[in-house]
Design an enzyme around this catalytic site. Sequence first.
Site, PDB file in Angstrom:
ATOM      1  CD  GLU A   1      -2.839  -1.383   2.263  1.00  0.00           C
ATOM      2  OE1 GLU A   1      -2.234  -1.788   3.282  1.00  0.00           O
ATOM      3  OE2 GLU A   1      -4.060  -1.190   2.251  1.00  0.00           O
TER       4      GLU A   1
ATOM      5  CD  GLU B   1      -3.562  -6.343   3.772  1.00  0.00           C
ATOM      6  OE1 GLU B   1      -3.698  -7.084   2.770  1.00  0.00           O
ATOM      7  OE2 GLU B   1      -2.975  -5.248   3.734  1.00  0.00           O
TER       8      GLU B   1
HETATM    9  N1  CAA Z   1       4.452  -7.655  11.245  1.00  0.00           N
HETATM   10  C1  CAA Z   1       5.261  -7.972  12.272  1.00  0.00           C
HETATM   11  N2  CAA Z   1       6.323  -8.794  12.149  1.00  0.00           N
HETATM   12  C2  CAA Z   1       6.570  -9.296  10.944  1.00  0.00           C
HETATM   13  C3  CAA Z   1       5.773  -9.012   9.824  1.00  0.00           C
HETATM   14  C4  CAA Z   1       4.665  -8.131  10.012  1.00  0.00           C
HETATM   15  N3  CAA Z   1       3.866  -7.760   9.007  1.00  0.00           N
HETATM   16  N4  CAA Z   1       6.254  -9.688   8.756  1.00  0.00           N
HETATM   17  C5  CAA Z   1       7.341 -10.363   9.186  1.00  0.00           C
HETATM   18  N5  CAA Z   1       7.526 -10.130  10.508  1.00  0.00           N
HETATM   19  C6  CAA Z   1       8.573 -10.658  11.370  1.00  0.00           C
HETATM   20  C7  CAA Z   1       8.310 -12.136  11.717  1.00  0.00           C
HETATM   21  O1  CAA Z   1       7.400 -12.233  12.781  1.00  0.00           O
HETATM   22  C8  CAA Z   1       9.707 -12.574  12.063  1.00  0.00           C
HETATM   23  O2  CAA Z   1      10.004 -12.130  13.357  1.00  0.00           O
HETATM   24  P1  CAA Z   1      10.649 -13.159  14.443  1.00  0.00           P
HETATM   25  O3  CAA Z   1      11.985 -13.514  13.865  1.00  0.00           O
HETATM   26  O4  CAA Z   1      10.733 -12.332  15.697  1.00  0.00           O
HETATM   27  O5  CAA Z   1       9.718 -14.311  14.528  1.00  0.00           O
HETATM   28  C9  CAA Z   1      10.585 -11.797  11.094  1.00  0.00           C
HETATM   29  O6  CAA Z   1       9.808 -10.680  10.668  1.00  0.00           O
HETATM   30  C10 CAA Z   1      10.975 -12.598   9.867  1.00  0.00           C
HETATM   31  O7  CAA Z   1       9.769 -13.109   9.283  1.00  0.00           O
HETATM   32  P2  CAA Z   1       9.580 -14.645   8.894  1.00  0.00           P
HETATM   33  O8  CAA Z   1      10.350 -15.536   9.819  1.00  0.00           O
HETATM   34  O9  CAA Z   1       8.114 -14.897   8.797  1.00  0.00           O
HETATM   35  O10 CAA Z   1      10.284 -14.641   7.455  1.00  0.00           O
HETATM   36  P3  CAA Z   1       9.983 -15.617   6.227  1.00  0.00           P
HETATM   37  O11 CAA Z   1      11.057 -15.332   5.245  1.00  0.00           O
HETATM   38  O12 CAA Z   1       9.778 -17.002   6.679  1.00  0.00           O
HETATM   39  O13 CAA Z   1       8.560 -15.113   5.647  1.00  0.00           O
HETATM   40  C11 CAA Z   1       6.961 -13.459   4.913  1.00  0.00           C
HETATM   41  C12 CAA Z   1       8.454 -13.846   5.058  1.00  0.00           C
HETATM   42  C13 CAA Z   1       6.280 -14.358   3.898  1.00  0.00           C
HETATM   43  C14 CAA Z   1       6.933 -12.001   4.433  1.00  0.00           C
HETATM   44  C15 CAA Z   1       6.246 -13.571   6.280  1.00  0.00           C
HETATM   45  O14 CAA Z   1       7.040 -12.905   7.250  1.00  0.00           O
HETATM   46  C16 CAA Z   1       4.873 -13.012   6.323  1.00  0.00           C
HETATM   47  O15 CAA Z   1       3.945 -13.634   5.843  1.00  0.00           O
HETATM   48  N6  CAA Z   1       4.700 -11.790   6.929  1.00  0.00           N
HETATM   49  C17 CAA Z   1       3.417 -11.181   7.104  1.00  0.00           C
HETATM   50  C18 CAA Z   1       2.892 -10.591   5.807  1.00  0.00           C
HETATM   51  C19 CAA Z   1       1.516  -9.983   6.019  1.00  0.00           C
HETATM   52  O16 CAA Z   1       0.569 -10.667   6.350  1.00  0.00           O
HETATM   53  N7  CAA Z   1       1.390  -8.651   5.823  1.00  0.00           N
HETATM   54  C20 CAA Z   1       0.155  -7.925   6.014  1.00  0.00           C
HETATM   55  C21 CAA Z   1       0.167  -7.279   7.378  1.00  0.00           C
HETATM   56  S1  CAA Z   1      -1.414  -6.592   7.803  1.00  0.00           S
HETATM   57  C22 CAA Z   1      -1.475  -5.092   7.037  1.00  0.00           C
HETATM   58  O17 CAA Z   1      -0.559  -4.665   6.363  1.00  0.00           O
HETATM   59  C23 CAA Z   1      -2.742  -4.318   7.299  1.00  0.00           C
HETATM   60  C24 CAA Z   1      -2.946  -3.089   6.483  1.00  0.00           C
HETATM   61  O18 CAA Z   1      -3.211  -3.109   5.290  1.00  0.00           O
HETATM   62  C25 CAA Z   1      -2.984  -1.811   7.147  1.00  0.00           C
END
Ligand code: CAA
Length: 258
Positions: A112, A132
């Site tokens: 976004e 999301e």
């Molecule tokens: N918020 C907080 N922490 C996050 C994060 C997020 N959006 N994305 C990644 N992290 C953190 C993980 O929790 C992890 O922290 P720890 O080591 O403390 O556990 C660290 O970053 C590394 O992440 P992964 O171990 O998950 O890394 P990966 O390479 O295995 O996966 C990924 C990467 C596919 C991007 C995965 O991290 C993921 O799916 N992240 C979330 C993506 C998501 O759902 N985003 C939407 C958020 S909601 C939003 O944005 C609402 C809005 O429109 C306003």
Amino acid sequence: MPYDNIEITTDGGVAIIQLDRPKALNALNNKMMGEVADALTKLEKDDNIGCVIVTGSDKAFAAGADIKEMQDTTYLYNYKHDDFGNKHCAIERFRKPIIAAVSGYALGGGCEIAMMCDFIIAAETAKFGQPEITLGVMPGMGGTQRLTKAVGKAKAMDMCLTGRMMLAEEAERSGLVSRVVPLDDLMSTAKEAAHKIAAQSQPIAMMTKETINTSFDTTLTQGIQFERRLFHSMFSTHDQKEGMSAFTEKRKPHFKNK
Ligand code: CAA
């Protein structure tokens, strides 16, 4: 400008905002968004800056809003604090040209804020998504609206309802990004574009951006009228006289931003 979650560098008329929470894949927490908003306020006032680049790391532009920060919040808290509103959307209010240089994950709020920029230059490694729905919510920083306007209903529905990612090649084909380049060329390409923009007349670039953005909120007739009014107004500037004189005199223009 000392910030904890972003780094600012400047190179001539170009400023680069680098999102810098690598351990959290640049998840957008409130502090980082406040810093981005503060930096943009200062950059908008800085007459030397003609274009801004927002970027992240090779692995992640930004993996979305910070899930850990928001998971226990309530409706009333979010409403009262206007979470995902004012501070998170500072990029959309920024009046100078701003480019997103995206490598790796641009998910949720990451996608976004990239879409809030004027255009996106993507590395071949870029992955865009609005996942999301897999968290039990939907995009909250303009994703349902900007993605639909960028890629059309079918792909926006597909991405927001399934949460799937779109790779760089599909993103370019769909109109979400303006160019895809090898990762090694991402920043040099973004900087080249930004320097080109910064070398133009600043007020004219700002009016051009404003006019294109107006097209999203007006009818065609209103938009064309808005364009013509601003086009006419440009003839009151030094830079219009200079740009056209330089052309006829076969030399480079020296714009003075006035
Ligand atoms: N918020 C907080 N922490 C996050 C994060 C997020 N959006 N994305 C990644 N992290 C953190 C993980 O929790 C992890 O922290 P720890 O080591 O403390 O556990 C660290 O970053 C590394 O992440 P992964 O171990 O998950 O890394 P990966 O390479 O295995 O996966 C990924 C990467 C596919 C991007 C995965 O991290 C993921 O799916 N992240 C979330 C993506 C998501 O759902 N985003 C939407 C958020 S909601 C939003 O944005 C609402 C809005 O429109 C306003």
